[in-house]
Motif scaffolding. Structure first.
Motif, PDB file in Angstrom:
ATOM      1  N   ASP A  75       0.326 -38.277  13.092  1.00  0.00           N
ATOM      2  CA  ASP A  75       0.125 -37.015  12.365  1.00  0.00           C
ATOM      3  C   ASP A  75      -0.843 -37.182  11.206  1.00  0.00           C
ATOM      4  OD1 ASP A  75       1.764 -35.500  13.986  1.00  0.00           O
ATOM      5  OD2 ASP A  75       3.551 -35.830  12.786  1.00  0.00           O
ATOM      6  N   VAL A  76      -0.662 -38.241  10.430  1.00  0.00           N
ATOM      7  CA  VAL A  76      -1.564 -38.488   9.304  1.00  0.00           C
ATOM      8  C   VAL A  76      -2.980 -38.732   9.811  1.00  0.00           C
ATOM      9  CG1 VAL A  76      -2.130 -40.129   7.468  1.00  0.00           C
ATOM     10  CG2 VAL A  76       0.234 -39.365   7.768  1.00  0.00           C
ATOM     11  N   THR A  77      -3.096 -39.542  10.855  1.00  0.00           N
ATOM     12  CA  THR A  77      -4.418 -39.841  11.406  1.00  0.00           C
ATOM     13  C   THR A  77      -5.128 -38.569  11.843  1.00  0.00           C
ATOM     14  OG1 THR A  77      -3.686 -42.028  12.157  1.00  0.00           O
ATOM     15  CG2 THR A  77      -5.645 -41.098  13.216  1.00  0.00           C
ATOM     16  N   ARG A  78      -4.412 -37.715  12.565  1.00  0.00           N
ATOM     17  CA  ARG A  78      -5.034 -36.492  13.069  1.00  0.00           C
ATOM     18  C   ARG A  78      -5.484 -35.590  11.921  1.00  0.00           C
ATOM     19  NH1 ARG A  78      -3.852 -34.810  18.828  1.00  0.00           N
ATOM     20  NH2 ARG A  78      -4.759 -32.880  18.052  1.00  0.00           N
ATOM     21  N   PHE A  79      -4.619 -35.376  10.948  1.00  0.00           N
ATOM     22  CA  PHE A  79      -4.981 -34.467   9.852  1.00  0.00           C
ATOM     23  C   PHE A  79      -6.184 -35.000   9.082  1.00  0.00           C
ATOM     24  CE2 PHE A  79      -4.965 -32.062   6.048  1.00  0.00           C
ATOM     25  CZ  PHE A  79      -4.226 -30.911   6.268  1.00  0.00           C
ATOM     26  N   ILE A  80      -6.141 -36.271   8.705  1.00  0.00           N
ATOM     27  CA  ILE A  80      -7.229 -36.827   7.893  1.00  0.00           C
ATOM     28  C   ILE A  80      -8.553 -36.791   8.650  1.00  0.00           C
ATOM     29  CG2 ILE A  80      -8.075 -38.899   6.736  1.00  0.00           C
ATOM     30  CD1 ILE A  80      -5.806 -37.467   5.277  1.00  0.00           C
ATOM     31  N   MET A  81      -8.516 -37.003   9.964  1.00  0.00           N
ATOM     32  CA  MET A  81      -9.751 -36.967  10.752  1.00  0.00           C
ATOM     33  C   MET A  81     -10.395 -35.586  10.753  1.00  0.00           C
ATOM     34  SD  MET A  81     -10.595 -39.926  11.970  1.00  0.00           S
ATOM     35  CE  MET A  81      -9.836 -41.557  12.002  1.00  0.00           C
ATOM     36  N   LEU A  82      -9.639 -34.561  10.334  1.00  0.00           N
ATOM     37  CA  LEU A  82     -10.161 -33.197  10.318  1.00  0.00           C
ATOM     38  C   LEU A  82     -10.403 -32.686   8.903  1.00  0.00           C
ATOM     39  CD1 LEU A  82      -7.868 -31.876  13.161  1.00  0.00           C
ATOM     40  CD2 LEU A  82     -10.365 -32.060  13.281  1.00  0.00           C
ATOM     41  N   THR A  83     -10.447 -33.583   7.945  1.00  0.00           N
ATOM     42  CA  THR A  83     -10.691 -33.167   6.563  1.00  0.00           C
ATOM     43  C   THR A  83     -12.177 -33.212   6.201  1.00  0.00           C
ATOM     44  OG1 THR A  83     -10.206 -35.422   5.814  1.00  0.00           O
ATOM     45  CG2 THR A  83      -8.406 -33.816   5.724  1.00  0.00           C
ATOM     46  N   ARG A  84     -13.006 -33.469   7.165  1.00  0.00           N
ATOM     47  CA  ARG A  84     -14.452 -33.382   6.989  1.00  0.00           C
ATOM     48  C   ARG A  84     -15.033 -32.693   8.217  1.00  0.00           C
ATOM     49  NH1 ARG A  84     -13.113 -34.688   2.755  1.00  0.00           N
ATOM     50  NH2 ARG A  84     -13.863 -36.303   1.341  1.00  0.00           N
ATOM     51  N   LYS A  85     -16.151 -32.014   8.024  1.00  0.00           N
ATOM     52  CA  LYS A  85     -16.849 -31.438   9.162  1.00  0.00           C
ATOM     53  C   LYS A  85     -17.281 -32.563  10.092  1.00  0.00           C
ATOM     54  CE  LYS A  85     -20.548 -28.198  10.317  1.00  0.00           C
ATOM     55  NZ  LYS A  85     -21.704 -27.417   9.831  1.00  0.00           N
ATOM     56  N   ASN A  86     -17.336 -32.280  11.376  1.00  0.00           N
ATOM     57  CA  ASN A  86     -17.580 -33.332  12.362  1.00  0.00           C
ATOM     58  C   ASN A  86     -18.876 -34.100  12.142  1.00  0.00           C
ATOM     59  OD1 ASN A  86     -18.440 -30.524  13.501  1.00  0.00           O
ATOM     60  ND2 ASN A  86     -19.751 -31.968  14.579  1.00  0.00           N
ATOM     61  N   ASP A  87     -19.906 -33.451  11.583  1.00  0.00           N
ATOM     62  CA  ASP A  87     -21.194 -34.124  11.433  1.00  0.00           C
ATOM     63  C   ASP A  87     -21.359 -34.798  10.073  1.00  0.00           C
ATOM     64  OD1 ASP A  87     -21.460 -31.879   9.873  1.00  0.00           O
ATOM     65  OD2 ASP A  87     -23.219 -31.078  10.920  1.00  0.00           O
ATOM     66  N   VAL A 101     -11.348 -42.270  17.860  1.00  0.00           N
ATOM     67  CA  VAL A 101     -10.218 -41.506  17.324  1.00  0.00           C
ATOM     68  C   VAL A 101     -10.680 -40.152  16.818  1.00  0.00           C
ATOM     69  CG1 VAL A 101      -8.399 -41.442  15.583  1.00  0.00           C
ATOM     70  CG2 VAL A 101      -8.969 -43.607  16.692  1.00  0.00           C
ATOM     71  N   ARG A 102     -11.735 -40.162  16.041  1.00  0.00           N
ATOM     72  CA  ARG A 102     -12.182 -38.911  15.435  1.00  0.00           C
ATOM     73  C   ARG A 102     -12.639 -37.919  16.493  1.00  0.00           C
ATOM     74  NH1 ARG A 102     -16.775 -38.084  10.669  1.00  0.00           N
ATOM     75  NH2 ARG A 102     -16.042 -35.997  10.036  1.00  0.00           N
ATOM     76  N   GLY A 103     -13.372 -38.387  17.486  1.00  0.00           N
ATOM     77  CA  GLY A 103     -13.813 -37.498  18.549  1.00  0.00           C
ATOM     78  C   GLY A 103     -12.647 -36.950  19.349  1.00  0.00           C
ATOM     79  N   ALA A 104     -11.636 -37.786  19.580  1.00  0.00           N
ATOM     80  CA  ALA A 104     -10.457 -37.351  20.325  1.00  0.00           C
ATOM     81  C   ALA A 104      -9.693 -36.280  19.555  1.00  0.00           C
ATOM     82  CB  ALA A 104      -9.548 -38.544  20.615  1.00  0.00           C
ATOM     83  N   LEU A 139      -0.862 -26.314  11.499  1.00  0.00           N
ATOM     84  CA  LEU A 139      -0.590 -27.703  11.864  1.00  0.00           C
ATOM     85  C   LEU A 139      -0.534 -27.863  13.383  1.00  0.00           C
ATOM     86  CD1 LEU A 139       2.057 -28.779   9.186  1.00  0.00           C
ATOM     87  CD2 LEU A 139      -0.352 -29.447   9.301  1.00  0.00           C
ATOM     88  N   ALA A 140      -0.002 -26.854  14.075  1.00  0.00           N
ATOM     89  CA  ALA A 140       0.044 -26.915  15.540  1.00  0.00           C
ATOM     90  C   ALA A 140      -1.366 -26.970  16.117  1.00  0.00           C
ATOM     91  CB  ALA A 140       0.803 -25.717  16.094  1.00  0.00           C
ATOM     92  N   ILE A 141      -2.286 -26.209  15.549  1.00  0.00           N
ATOM     93  CA  ILE A 141      -3.674 -26.254  16.004  1.00  0.00           C
ATOM     94  C   ILE A 141      -4.262 -27.644  15.780  1.00  0.00           C
ATOM     95  CG2 ILE A 141      -6.016 -25.415  15.501  1.00  0.00           C
ATOM     96  CD1 ILE A 141      -4.763 -22.651  15.019  1.00  0.00           C
ATOM     97  N   LEU A 142      -3.942 -28.246  14.662  1.00  0.00           N
ATOM     98  CA  LEU A 142      -4.442 -29.590  14.370  1.00  0.00           C
ATOM     99  C   LEU A 142      -3.718 -30.663  15.172  1.00  0.00           C
ATOM    100  CD1 LEU A 142      -4.828 -29.451  10.471  1.00  0.00           C
ATOM    101  CD2 LEU A 142      -6.440 -28.718  12.244  1.00  0.00           C
ATOM    102  N   GLY A 143      -2.613 -30.285  15.817  1.00  0.00           N
ATOM    103  CA  GLY A 143      -1.839 -31.263  16.583  1.00  0.00           C
ATOM    104  C   GLY A 143      -0.930 -32.102  15.720  1.00  0.00           C
ATOM    105  N   VAL A 144      -0.507 -31.545  14.582  1.00  0.00           N
ATOM    106  CA  VAL A 144       0.339 -32.259  13.619  1.00  0.00           C
ATOM    107  C   VAL A 144       1.720 -31.604  13.606  1.00  0.00           C
ATOM    108  CG1 VAL A 144       0.645 -32.857  11.176  1.00  0.00           C
ATOM    109  CG2 VAL A 144      -1.645 -32.915  12.214  1.00  0.00           C
TER     110      VAL A 144
END
Length: 580
Positions: free
Chosen positions: A416-428, A141-144, A568-573
């Motif tokens: 929407d919640v899943t996508r936003f939260i997955m981007l609240t930390r740097k990928n590494d 999920v996070r990678g997607a 939000l559009a960039i995040l896909g939310v």
């Protein structure tokens, strides 16, 4: 409109004037001259490091450069240029600058912040690329989400982006899938399945077994494996890929291209890629040094076909062919990346799981060699996600047999919640996903906090409309904004002005999480101004009996809404207009 880029141009023009006047030596490199927000807002609206970075190559004191530069910054937008410390130059801008930013944001709408720094550069973003052996799990999920948001960000900044999924259908795992599906086929025909160790036990293969029965009846039951393995493998792989496509769609991700590893075998493409490297004297037969530390029990020195990856920055050379003549996993990956280079991409981005860390340098070395250093490869590693509920480790129904699926997560929290939260930390960085916290309505829940800010924007617009105030974008963009003069209002306008710069910096760094962070910050600033209006009547967005002043204040709110919607559009939310 990137105000920081515009003002940097003013600074560079002044430096050129200083050079022509003999105040600076000729030939100085201005590439590292920056204009950015000061660390302390009290110091001004912007700051430039020009004097600090030019002092040494110019053989001058930083403060001397800063003093002369300050005297040449006569742009009407700059109300003051103040030298601080050893030579930093702080700039203060007139309120009209920030008022103009508000009007520009409304006038440009969804285009505000869009950049052309990509200059149409063709970028391939390969992400997810899960083995086609089952449904996607929470780790995918996070990678997607990361890959899709990065692609959105790059497109927003002027790149020509292709989203690509590499189907790993050429290895032994797809044979295991075929054998597992065959047992479900036997089950569909009334026999007891033998889900022995090493096979995939998930219930998701039951429909595949039933589909195999519908196609073949009982014909495959008494056949030896050699007769059915290839057909069942292809059938099951396609069934898994259809499941994966559906999983991605649930998350709002759609790929442009699906490429198959299997399609590389038997076509000569792997051999051609290796021959290309051989022509560069990068392929040789040799013996690798034993791994450092304790030797594996099965370690033995043996001659192998090796890629001289150390010639392009790797730590050791890498085997591309096993002693039995079969290709290693690395060989088809080399051919696949060569194919992407041949397709004309100017830059490649791979999004891998954290367990692929050892693959980074060898793959970058291969791409550097195959493209003669022309095509950069950036590999982003995605750290693990840990699931919690109310602070406790959370386990859901696992129809996959061994893991929590993407569907489980999205059905519990929403896409929407899943996508936003997955981007609240740097990928590494590792990420904790607490189902209770991501759904609570509080400032501690970033997605709710940002969505609440957007809902407040629309609430203001509705209230103003009910009061007879014209809040159409064309009217707000042309309104008299000189009424936006309170420091709190100008601070929010400054935040709006940072959006184009944030987009460019995030795109250059390939870090979409910066967008999520910025949205939280601007939402917080809007909420703060809203709350101040509860105590200070002059800060309320709708001023009773004063439509002109109301329009100016509502224009500021609308500009914030423009930024939030674009982010939000960039995040896909999907932005919400009302909180329910």
């Amino acid at each position: 409109m990137n105000l920081f880029t515009d003002l940097r141009g003013v600074v560079l023009a002044a430096l050129e004037q200083m050079t022509q006047a003999g105040e600076l030596p000729p030939g100085l490199d201005f590439a590292n001259v920056a204009v950015e927000p000061p660390r302390d807002p009290a110091h001004g609206d912007m700051a430039t490091n020009a004097a600090m970075v030019l002092a040494k190559p110019a053989g001058m004191k930083p403060r001397d450069i800063a003093d002369r530069l300050a005297g040449r910054l006569t742009d009407p937008r700059i109300s003051a240029a103040e030298v601080a410390g050893p030579g930093f130059l702080n700039l203060r801008l007139s309120p009209a600058v920030w008022q103009d930013v508000v009007a520009t944001a409304i006038r440009e709408g969804a285009e505000f912040g869009r950049s052309d720094i990509g200059a149409g550069q063709r970028v391939n973003v390969e992400f997810v690329s899960a083995n086609p052996t089952g449904p996607m799990h929470v780790g995918h999920v996070r990678g997607a989400v990361f890959g899709d948001a990065l692609a959105n960000l790059l497109a927003f900044s002027g790149h020509d982006v292709t989203r690509e999924y590499y189907i790993n259908d050429g290895g032994a795992q797809v044979d295991v899938l075929a054998r597992s599906a065959y047992e479900r086929y036997r089950e569909a025909n009334g026999l007891e399945p033998e889900i022995r160790e090493g096979l995939y036990p998930g219930d998701y293969l039951i429909p595949v077994g039933e589909a195999l029965k519908a196609k073949y009846g009982t014909r495959l039951l008494d056949c030896p494996e050699s007769d059915w393995l290839a057909e069942v493998r292809d059938f099951a792989t396609e069934a898994m890929m259809e499941m994966i496509r559906q999983d991605l769609a649930v998350l709002g991700v759609r790929m442009d291209v699906y490429s198959s590893e299997k399609a590389l075998y038997g076509t000569g493409r792997i051999e051609a890629a290796i021959e290309r490297l051989r022509s560069m004297d990068l392929i040789y037969r040799g013996v690798l040094e034993p791994p450092k530390g304790k030797l594996p029990e099965d370690w033995e020195e043996r001659e192998q076909l090796l890629f001289r990856s150390t010639a392009h920055g790797d730590d050791v050379d890498r085997p591309i062919q096993k002693s039995d003549g079969a290709w290693t996993y690395f060989a088809p990956d080399i051919a696949y990346h060569w194919d992407k280079i041949d397709r004309g991409f100017d830059a490649l981005i791979d999004v891998f799981g954290a367990d692929h860390g050892g693959y980074v340098k060898r793959m970058q070395a291969a791409v550097a060699a195959l493209s003669n250093g022309r095509v950069p490869l950036d590999i982003k590693l995605i750290q693990l996600v840990k699931l919690f509920k109310n602070g406790e480790p959370f386990k859901m129904s696992k129809r996959a047999g061994t893991f929590v699926t993407l569907r489980d997560v999205v059905e519990e929290a929403g896409a929407d919640v899943t996508r936003f939260i997955m981007l609240t930390r740097k990928n590494d960085a590792a990420l904790d996903f607490d189902f209770a916290r991501v759904l609570e309505q509080s400032k501690d829940n970033p997605v709710w906090y940002v969505q609440y800010a957007n809902a407040r924007v629309h609430s203001v617009l509705r209230r103003a409309t009910e009061s007879g105030i014209d809040v159409g974008d064309s009217s707000l963009a042309c309104a008299d904004l000189t009424g936006l003069s309170h420091p709190a209002e100008l601070d929010l306008a400054r935040k709006v002005a940072e959006w184009p710069r944030l987009v460019e910096n995030a795109a250059r760094a390939h870090e979409p999480h910066r967008v999520a962070f910025f949205l939280y910050e601007i939402a917080s600033d809007l909420h703060s101004l809203w709350n101040r209006g509860n105590d200070e009547v002059a800060l309320r967005f709708v001023q009773n009996g004063d439509p002109a002043t109301s329009q100016a204040k509502i224009a500021l709110v609308r500009a914030v809404g423009v930024v939030i919607s674009s982010g939000l559009a960039i995040l896909g939310v999907t932005p919400v207009k009302e909180m329910r």
